[in-house]
Scaffold this active site. Structure first.
Site, PDB file in Angstrom:
ATOM      1  CD  GLU A   1      -3.758  12.375   5.762  1.00 53.60           C
ATOM      2  OE1 GLU A   1      -3.129  12.627   4.723  1.00 53.60           O
ATOM      3  OE2 GLU A   1      -5.000  12.368   5.831  1.00 53.60           O
TER       4      GLU A   1
ATOM      5  CE1 TYR B   1      -1.344   4.114   9.098  1.00 53.42           C
ATOM      6  CE2 TYR B   1      -3.136   3.241   7.743  1.00 53.42           C
ATOM      7  CZ  TYR B   1      -1.813   3.214   8.159  1.00 53.42           C
ATOM      8  OH  TYR B   1      -0.964   2.283   7.612  1.00 53.42           O
TER       9      TYR B   1
ATOM     10  CG  HIS C   1       2.966   4.724   9.110  1.00 52.53           C
ATOM     11  ND1 HIS C   1       2.438   3.710   8.331  1.00 52.53           N
ATOM     12  CD2 HIS C   1       3.433   5.648   8.223  1.00 52.53           C
ATOM     13  CE1 HIS C   1       2.570   4.003   7.048  1.00 52.53           C
ATOM     14  NE2 HIS C   1       3.178   5.181   6.958  1.00 52.53           N
TER      15      HIS C   1
ATOM     16  CG  HIS D   1       6.737   8.417   5.925  1.00 53.75           C
ATOM     17  ND1 HIS D   1       6.713   8.134   4.584  1.00 53.75           N
ATOM     18  CD2 HIS D   1       5.534   8.020   6.423  1.00 53.75           C
ATOM     19  CE1 HIS D   1       5.537   7.599   4.270  1.00 53.75           C
ATOM     20  NE2 HIS D   1       4.801   7.525   5.364  1.00 53.75           N
TER      21      HIS D   1
ATOM     22  CB  THR E   1       1.861  12.016   7.654  1.00 52.98           C
ATOM     23  OG1 THR E   1       0.916  11.331   8.478  1.00 52.98           O
ATOM     24  CG2 THR E   1       1.407  11.990   6.209  1.00 52.98           C
TER      25      THR E   1
ATOM     26  NE  ARG F   1      -1.467   2.523   2.826  1.00 55.46           N
ATOM     27  CZ  ARG F   1      -1.036   3.679   3.312  1.00 55.46           C
ATOM     28  NH1 ARG F   1      -0.899   4.758   2.541  1.00 55.46           N
ATOM     29  NH2 ARG F   1      -0.650   3.767   4.581  1.00 55.46           N
ATOM     30  CG  ASP F   2       2.852   4.521   2.935  1.00 50.87           C
ATOM     31  OD1 ASP F   2       2.763   5.309   1.984  1.00 50.87           O
ATOM     32  OD2 ASP F   2       3.015   4.880   4.108  1.00 50.87           O
TER      33      ASP F   2
END
Length: 536
Positions: free
Chosen positions: A145, A143, A206, A208, A178, A15-16
């Site tokens: 965001e 989630y 999550h 990045h 995010t 997905r990501d």
């Protein structure tokens, strides 16, 4: 260090990871990656798509859910959905999935300028989405965001949203950085605030990688109470990508006591397949899965490894289904070469080892790629050279090959200190070379052996920069072979021929008179010890 609780790994490569610029997996590729993630790597959960994106996305999810249903994995397959009751839930139901990861607004900034709604209205919409999903037997994770900006700039709103979610039938609350903007101290502070206040809630983190801090941030999140981590294979993802699964697993296994289900010895296999399917090349220095990360280049490192594994750390390549290698090049030194030779089961004399080392350094100076697969060919070439006196050598040549024209060669050769030059054309470059050589040998009343066979081999791997070994079989009273090694096939053949010329020159020197006048003497010399050492 932590305690012995289990940490969930949710991999979002499909997905990501697919949001990486230029990456689009085929439905069949998605299925293969899903199978590897759940059955080989044993990750706990996978996120496989975003709802309502495309027909191709629907087809890919259906392939995965059909397989997962048969295997009993359906509760481990997740799809990103939106606060759009009932559209996302209905799409997920049609795809055969049973878990929705609901995307909500984790910062007041996103809520105000993107949704243009009040917190109360957004919270109510979320409640409706969760309840509708529950009525359709779809379980929900949520989630937040832009959570990281929310904690920085609108903490009251973000904490209120988390409080609201804990009152709903939500399995997990997922906290994404995010934009990849947090540093480890912020992660530690924010996560501790949340997990302390809501100790009984399952939170995922999550990360990045915009500042190359994703793995460091994951470690801080784990230390401060996070129950699950999101990763992608090879760190795929938007912009600088997500936290790479391979690095996260290595770090958690080595720096914490938490339990993980992931089988790290399968990581490299899955990584290489994802590299092929995604078209995103893995940098050679990428930790754990990069081509060079278990390759020692400096000779001093190989020497230390030989003596007491002085340059090993806990990241042993065997953990990840790999092997330690010792690079061959101009900085290799004897220790690296000895390591590689030992792996081949070959034992060289000191002077032979010195010459092999010199040859590899010469090739490294030319910036030619020298691989471990090349090594047997280099050793063979050096050993044969070692057994031959060099009184004849090619001083220069010019080879030409043109469409519609016969290949031509201009050759200059030195025989016992005297230079000879001739040119010729032929049916190929090597044929033209041999015709020019015959002209020179005819001019000095010498004959050349008969060429019986011509065989070309490259080391395993099939790379275009591989060395070429040309083995030529000759007949000159006895059949013998010579080898040439070069990155160019014709040049390798020329080197093999140069060796042949020196071998027959030794025979000529050892035999009084013309061999044709004394065949018995010629026969005796061909089977003498000196020649056997050359011909093997």
């Amino acid at each position: 260090m932590g305690n012995n609780r289990k940490i969930e790994i949710m991999d979002t490569t499909l997905r990501d990871g697919e949001q990486t610029s230029g990456v689009s997996f085929l439905p069949s590729e998605k299925l293969q990656i899903a199978k590897l993630l759940l059955e080989e790597l044993k990750v706990d959960r996978i996120e496989v798509a975003s709802a309502r994106v495309s027909e191709g996305e629907m087809e890919g999810v259906k392939k995965i859910t059909q397989w997962a249903s048969e295997k009993g994995y359906l509760d481990r397959v997740e799809v990103l959905g939106f606060v759009d009751t009932p559209a996302s839930v209905d799409w997920i139901l049609e795809s055969g999935a049973k878990v929705m990861n609901l995307l909500t607004k984790g910062s007041e900034n996103h809520l105000t300028y993107q949704l243009k709604k009040t917190p109360e209205a957004h919270f109510e919409d979320i409640r409706k989405s969760v309840e509708y999903a529950q009525s359709k037997k779809v379980s929900v994770n949520v989630y937040l965001e832009d959570w990281s900006n929310g904690m920085r700039n609108s903490m009251n709103y973000t904490m209120d949203l988390i409080g609201h979610l804990t009152q709903l039938p939500v399995r997990r609350i997922m906290l994404p950085d995010t934009l990849g903007l947090l540093h480890p101290r912020e992660v530690s502070h924010f996560i501790k605030l949340i997990t302390s206040e809501y100790a009984d809630t399952h939170f995922d983190f999550h990360a990045h990688n915009d500042y190359d801090l994703s793995v460091a941030n994951v470690l801080e999140a784990i230390y401060n109470g996070i129950s699950g981590i999101h990763t992608t294979i090879n760190g795929l993802g938007e912009r600088a990508g997500n936290a790479p699964l391979e690095s996260v697993i290595a770090v958690l296994k080595d720096f914490t006591d938490f339990r993980l289900s992931v089988k790290e010895n399968k990581i490299f296999r899955v990584s290489k397949l994802v590299e092929q399917f995604s078209g995103q090349h893995i940098p050679s220095n990428k930790p754990v899965v990069g081509e060079n990360v278990f390759t020692q280049t400096a000779g001093i490192h190989a020497d230390g490894d030989n003596k007491k594994n002085l340059y090993f750390n806990d990241l042993l390549p065997e953990r990840f289904g790999r092997q330690r290698k010792y690079a061959l090049g101009k900085t290799s030194g004897k220790a690296n070469i000895v390591k590689n030779i030992q792996e081949l089961g070959i034992s060289l004399e000191p002077d032979e080892l010195t010459k092999v080392t010199q040859r590899i350094i010469e090739l490294g100076d030319k910036k030619e790629r020298v691989t471990t697969e090349d090594l047997p060919y280099i050793i063979s070439d050096v050993l044969q050279n070692n057994s031959i006196s060099h009184t004849i050598f090619i001083e220069g040549y010019n080879l030409s090959h043109s469409k519609g024209l016969r290949p031509t060669v201009q050759l200059k050769i030195n025989i016992n200190g005297e230079s000879y030059e001739e040119g010729s054309s032929g049916d190929g470059q090597y044929d033209a070379f041999m015709k020019a050589l015959k002209k020179i040998y005819k001019s000095i009343n010498r004959e050349l052996p008969k060429l019986i066979n011509y065989h070309v081999t490259i080391p395993p791997g099939g790379k275009t920069d591989a060395f070429v070994e040309t083995v030529i079989t000759w007949e000159y009273g006895k059949i013998f072979k010579t080898k040439g090694l070069d990155s160019d096939q014709t040049v390798a053949a020329l080197k093999a021929t140069e060796k042949m010329l020196n071998i027959i020159e030794q025979i000529k020197i050892n035999i009084p008179g013309n061999p044709k006048d004394n065949p018995e003497q010629e026969k005796t010399n061909f089977y003498g010890n000196e020649y056997r050492a050359v011909a093997g």
